[in-house]
Enzyme design. Structure first.
Site, PDB file in Angstrom:
ATOM      1  CG  ASP A  49      -1.724   1.307   1.465  1.00  0.00           C
ATOM      2  OD1 ASP A  49      -2.686   1.398   0.354  1.00  0.00           O
ATOM      3  OD2 ASP A  49      -1.337   2.007   2.173  1.00  0.00           O
ATOM      4  CD  GLU A 121      -3.384  -2.430  -1.101  1.00  0.00           C
ATOM      5  OE1 GLU A 121      -3.945  -1.240  -1.081  1.00  0.00           O
ATOM      6  OE2 GLU A 121      -3.663  -3.087  -0.103  1.00  0.00           O
TER       7      GLU A 121
END
Length: 225
Positions: A49, A121
């Site tokens: 992320d 992610e």
């Protein structure tokens, strides 16, 4: 080290070959499949992320040197939100390679927005750890592609778009209510329903109420469209 055919195929779709395929396996392992000797992808998701955020911030600044922070923020949010990550996952058929427990498989986990977004992610983080920032950046720019150049076309968050849809038709703002909560206390999953006064509604689940509200709003907009 022997690499499963599905992982080889996924690497081809990603355009990146892992020096250590164990990182990719871990990135694809959901918590429902974790256990002794088998780590899940949650820590990689956390790292990925942040890598994604940095790459997108750089790309937006480079792409529009005259843009203000107020202009850049919604574009950034549109590019890194879970829905976009899930779209990228579907683009490379990431769901087919996910390692899921039986309950998640039976409930359609390979199609769930939250699981697909998290795995995307995690894969970014796996590439970062395997090949460094330059390889992770190249992967992100390749997979996001035209989304970056066209972000102004879809930079409005789903809740705002749904509210404007309702107002344009003389309806009051949509209501959001929590309809369920599951998972352990340290990692809850919230289910939120978005509902319009005309009776139309849609629900979605995510790891935070904010994400679940956005996902529910997006699901309802897709239904209305």
């Amino acid at each position: 080290m022997k690499v499963a055919a599905e992982l080889i195929a996924l690497q081809e779709r990603l355009g990146y070959r892992f020096a250590d395929p164990r990182l990719l396996r871990r990135a694809l392992t959901h918590a429902s499949m974790s256990g002794p000797g088998r780590d899940d992808n949650q820590r990689l998701e956390f790292l990925g992320d942040r890598v994604l955020g940095l790459v997108m911030a750089e790309a937006l600044l480079a792409g529009d040197p005259g843009a203000t922070e107020g202009q850049l923020a919604p574009r950034y949010n549109a590019l890194v939100r879970k829905e976009t990550c899930a779209d990228v996952a579907r683009q490379v058929d990431l769901g087919a390679a996910l390692k899921l427990g039986r309950s998640e498989q039976m409930s359609g986990g390979r199609r769930k927005m939250a699981l697909l977004g998290d795995a995307t992610e995690a894969v970014i983080a796996a590439v970062y750890l395997d090949g460094g920032f330059a390889e992770a950046k190249a992967l992100i720019l390749r997979l996001w592609g035209a989304r970056i150049a066209n972000v102004d076309e879809d930079s409005k968050d789903a809740k705002t778009a749904l509210q404007e849809w309702a107002q344009a038709r003389g309806l009051p703002p949509p209501a959001y209510r929590e309809t369920g909560r599951s998972g352990p206390d340290h990692a809850p999953v919230f289910t939120i329903e978005a509902q319009l006064s005309n009776g139309e509604s849609a629900a979605s689940s995510a790891k935070s109420k904010r994400q679940a509200e956005q996902a529910a709003a997006r699901a309802l907009l897709d239904r209305l469209d």
